[in-house]
Write an enzyme that holds these catalytic residues in place. Structure first.
Site, short mmCIF file in Angstrom:
data_model
loop_
_atom_site.label_atom_id
_atom_site.label_comp_id
_atom_site.label_asym_id
_atom_site.label_seq_id
_atom_site.Cartn_x
_atom_site.Cartn_y
_atom_site.Cartn_z
CB CYS A 136 -18.88 -11.55 -19.35
SG CYS A 136 -18.11 -11.12 -20.88
CB CYS A 188 -13.99 -5.02 -18.73
SG CYS A 188 -15.63 -5.57 -19.29
#
Length: 379
Positions: free
Chosen positions: A119, A216
């Site tokens: 990410c 997440c």
């Protein structure tokens, strides 16, 4: 107005803060909120940006996830309180293609991926960084606990002052070009308590907000359920096999296991403790064995991002320290380049549970500098 002979501002530019635009990547948590508030208070031209990375409906049901609906709201409130503009960018498709799909496919291939690194590498420090440039920002700041220091050859990446908060393992793939543009205002703080005290001083609503613990997009740390949702039929049953060939039981899918796992194997009643030593994806087998079989000294690494001053291939060997998991301290190693992006890492002392899909991060033997790293793959 300042000129080039005058003192640099706190972000390293020879001009007043008011003439220095900085994009702050705001997750809605306390760390990035403090960075934005602090820079705004110092008079910088702050622009807050929050990324919507996945579906709000799923995100709102999960406490402590970054970039969820609640977190976007929290980031917006901080921006309003401190008086700087805030934008939300929809990166759902990018995030899925660059991070989530690879995460699922890596697990299906028997690896143990680290999506937070991807990410940072493929979304935050790539697409978001380009957005910051499009906004004519002088730099981009984040709430990561890591330090950027100027060395003889330019910016260097260093571990955070607080070893308990250090995020260098997750940022090894930051390139020299990205490092030139990035700033990490929290890396020098001695503890997270200092960050929360700053949040309280600025009157931020997120001052007591809990830290995010899990990946997440993985509710409650249940990786297998996410993979089954993304790849229906992925949890194909098979055998749990001892390294000596004995079939000890059955499993409900290789995706439920990781290298080094001991608990939850479903093969109780044996006289010796057994660990997952191999995931045979092609034959749907989980191979278990004694703990000593987890130990390895040779680690094949590829996709190397090198942050040293001299070219990676300028030496036949680099004597550095390496981390093969985020929770482990750096260990002494010899790194032998095979190309500019591949190497064989020899650990001076064998490590247990080295798994494909994890990162191998290079550190100075002494001091705090990070020399980059790469991805562990099957030899």
């Amino acid at each position: 107005m300042l000129d080039s002979t005058q003192k640099l501002n706190s972000l390293g530019f020879a001009k007043p803060p008011a003439e220095t635009r900085v994009v702050v990547a705001m997750s809605g948590g306390v760390d990035s909120s403090v960075v934005a508030a602090q820079l705004a208070e110092e008079g910088y031209d702050v622009v807050g940006v929050t990324l919507q990375l996945y579906d709000h409906g799923a995100a709102l049901a999960k406490k402590g996830a970054c970039c969820a609906g609640r977190d976007i709201h929290d980031a917006r409130r901080v921006a309003e309180a401190m008086g700087f503009p805030h934008y939300v960018l929809d990166y759902e498709n990018t995030f899925r293609e660059a991070v989530i799909d690879e995460f699922a496919d890596s697990y299906l291939a028997g690896a143990t991926p680290v999506p937070c690194i991807r990410c940072n590498e493929r979304v935050k420090f790539k697409d978001l960084l380009e957005t910051a440039r499009d906004l004519d920002a002088d730099c981009m700041a984040t709430g990561h606990y890591i330090q950027r220091k100027m060395g003889a050859a330019g910016p260097e990446l260093h571990s955070a002052a607080d070893a308990n908060r250090d995020q260098s393992y997750f940022l090894f793939s930051t390139t020299p070009e990205q490092l030139d543009y990035l700033r990490f205002p929290l890396g020098h703080l001695a503890s997270k308590d200092e960050t929360r005290k700053l949040a309280a001083r600025y009157g931020l609503s997120v001052a007591d907000k809990p830290d995010s613990q899990d990946i997440c997009f993985v509710p409650n740390g249940n990786y297998a359920s996410v993979i089954e949702k993304l790849r229906p039929g992925a949890a194909e049953p098979g055998e749990i096999v001892h390294v000596d060939g004995r079939v000890l039981g059955e499993h409900h899918g290789v995706i439920h296991y990781t290298i080094g796992q001991r608990r939850g194997l479903g093969i109780g009643g044996l006289s010796e403790p057994l660990y997952v030593v191999k995931l045979d994806v092609d034959n749907h087998r989980v191979v278990v064995g004694p703990k000593e079989m987890l130990a390895t000294r040779t680690v094949p690494v590829r996709e190397i991002n090198w942050l040293g001053d001299a070219p990676f291939t300028s030496r036949s060997e680099w004597h550095l320290s390496v981390k093969v998991r985020s929770t482990r301290p750096p260990r002494e190693a010899v790194i032998r380049p095979l190309s500019e992006t591949e190497a064989e890492v020899e650990l001076v002392v064998a490590e247990e549970g080295v798994s494909p899909g994890q990162a191998c991060v290079f550190y100075a033997p002494e001091g705090s500098r990070i020399f980059g790293g790469g991805w562990i793959h099957k030899g």
